[in-house]
Design an enzyme around this catalytic site. Structure first.
Site, PDB file in Angstrom:
ATOM      1  N   LYS A  50       0.922  -1.409   0.056  1.00 41.82           N
ATOM      2  CA  LYS A  50      -0.006  -0.144   0.013  1.00 41.82           C
ATOM      3  C   LYS A  50       0.853   1.178   0.076  1.00 41.82           C
ATOM      4  O   LYS A  50       0.449   2.207  -0.874  1.00 41.82           O
ATOM      5  CB  LYS A  50      -0.885  -0.310   1.112  1.00 41.82           C
ATOM      6  CG  LYS A  50      -2.122  -1.037   1.108  1.00 41.82           C
ATOM      7  CD  LYS A  50      -2.767  -1.095   2.522  1.00 41.82           C
ATOM      8  CE  LYS A  50      -3.971  -2.410   2.369  1.00 41.82           C
ATOM      9  NZ  LYS A  50      -4.517  -2.566   3.612  1.00 41.82           N
ATOM     10  N   GLN A  94      -4.705  -1.415   9.632  1.00 46.26           N
ATOM     11  CA  GLN A  94      -4.490  -2.557   8.947  1.00 46.26           C
ATOM     12  C   GLN A  94      -5.182  -3.764  10.168  1.00 46.26           C
ATOM     13  O   GLN A  94      -4.841  -3.843  11.080  1.00 46.26           O
ATOM     14  CB  GLN A  94      -3.033  -3.022   8.919  1.00 46.26           C
ATOM     15  CG  GLN A  94      -3.053  -4.246   8.303  1.00 46.26           C
ATOM     16  CD  GLN A  94      -3.464  -4.408   6.724  1.00 46.26           C
ATOM     17  OE1 GLN A  94      -3.339  -3.451   5.987  1.00 46.26           O
ATOM     18  NE2 GLN A  94      -4.012  -5.416   6.344  1.00 46.26           N
ATOM     19  N   ASP A 117     -10.837   3.170   3.992  1.00 46.66           N
ATOM     20  CA  ASP A 117     -11.434   1.765   4.020  1.00 46.66           C
ATOM     21  C   ASP A 117     -12.676   1.890   3.901  1.00 46.66           C
ATOM     22  O   ASP A 117     -13.203   0.714   3.284  1.00 46.66           O
ATOM     23  CB  ASP A 117     -10.899   0.916   5.000  1.00 46.66           C
ATOM     24  CG  ASP A 117      -9.793   0.001   4.926  1.00 46.66           C
ATOM     25  OD1 ASP A 117      -9.654  -0.082   3.581  1.00 46.66           O
ATOM     26  OD2 ASP A 117      -9.298  -0.432   5.957  1.00 46.66           O
TER      27      ASP A 117
END
Ligand code: NAP
Length: 283
Positions: A50, A94, A117
């Site tokens: 990422k 995460q 997200d």
């Protein structure tokens, strides 16, 4: 009949190039902070990918590595600092988190405007009610691949296999918003094959290696395979038996090289979208 291949790698590359051009035209660098608690090896790889992908398109990417014994209050405090930082447009924590931390509380602590997200209940609710929102990256990638394949969504029968909160459910909402007639199937669904045979669009997100067989597919259907499963021999396969299904479908994504590459590209896109919204540049 052999299906057209929906090349997610190619679509993701084009999207990343578009994002890079977009970022270059902005008077600031969008900022993305990824928080990682602990050092789960799979997460380390994801986070590194990422970070690299974000940097490549000109996003100011920061990875905050916190020790596995970080307390929940300490993590919440860090998120609070990032929420207040005007240079940070996107915050991503995460998953999975260590067992002593409640992931729901962490997600809810992120400013919804920075929730790239798309997991905060504010964004989940907006997606569920068909409103503009930060949309979870994998479902967004699925919709982009359908658009790329020129799939006629309005009025089509779409079947979503899987009802998880990160893939299945938001995909159902997005397909509904695009005027599909949507069925959602899960592990308790009876006659899965019959459901599948009726579908013009099949989105498979179950984590069941090659469960969907060729004789389940309506001729000409569009298949998006989200599943990523490793066979005992090390081979990566989707939830769809690709070799069989491609003989019947009209268009199909491969695994790997389908939905996978789209997910990170959509995260970058969400980061730029969040930056534009927060900083008042919508053009
Ligand atoms: P998940 O949370 O485990 O959910 C799986 C869903 O599939 C559940 O709703 C489950 O039903 C349903 N299911 C399981 N077995 C089934 C069966 N035999 N028949 C019908 N439905 C069944 O998984 P997820 O996080 O959504 O991920 C799904 C797959 O997508 C995994 O392979 C994952 O690795 C992959 N994935 C890929 C990406 C990407 O970037 N390409 C991103 C995320 C996930 P119940 O609800 O009844 O349990």
């Amino acid at each position: 009949m052999t299906a057209r291949l929906i090349d997610g790698k190619h679509v993701a590359e084009a999207l990343r190039a578009r994002i890079a051009a977009d970022v270059a035209s902005l008077p600031y660098r969008p900022g993305l902070t990824v928080i990682m608690v602990g050092d789960d090896p799979a997460s380390v790889t994801y986070v590194r990918n990422k970070d690299k992908a974000a940097t490549q398109v000109g996003i100011d990417a920061v990875t905050l590595q916190m020790p596995a014994d970080t307390s929940q209050p300490a993590l919440l405090e860090r998120i609070g600092t990032l929420n207040a930082d005007p240079a940070v447009d996107g915050i991503l924590v995460q998953m999975p988190l260590p067992a002593h931390i409640d992931p729901g509380m962490i997600v809810e602590a992120i400013d919804p405007a920075k929730d790239v997200d798309g997991f905060h209940p504010f964004n989940v609710g907006r997606v569920a009610s068909g409103r503009d929102a930060l949309v979870p990256c994998t479902p967004l990638g699925v919709m982009r691949l359908l658009a790329h394949a020129d799939a006629a969504i309005a009025g089509a029968r779409a079947l979503v296999l899987g009802r998880s909160s990160i893939v299945g459910r938001p995909t159902v909402a997005l397909l509904l918003a695009a005027d599909a007639t949507v069925t959602v199937a899960h592990s308790r669904t009876r006659a899965l094959a019959e459901e599948c045979r009726r579908a013009d669009i099949v989105i498979a997100a179950m984590g069941q290696p090659e469960l969907v067989r060729g004789d389940w597919i309506k001729p000409g259907a569009t298949i998006i395979d989200v599943g990523i499963n490793r066979r005992p021999d090390g081979r990566l396969v989707g939830d769809v038996a690709f070799a069989e299904c491609k003989e019947v479908a009209g268009a199909i994504t491969p695994v790997p090289g389908g939905v996978g590459p789209m997910t990170i590209a959509c995260l970058l896109d969400n980061t730029v979208a969040a930056a534009r919204r927060r900083r008042g540049l919508t053009g």
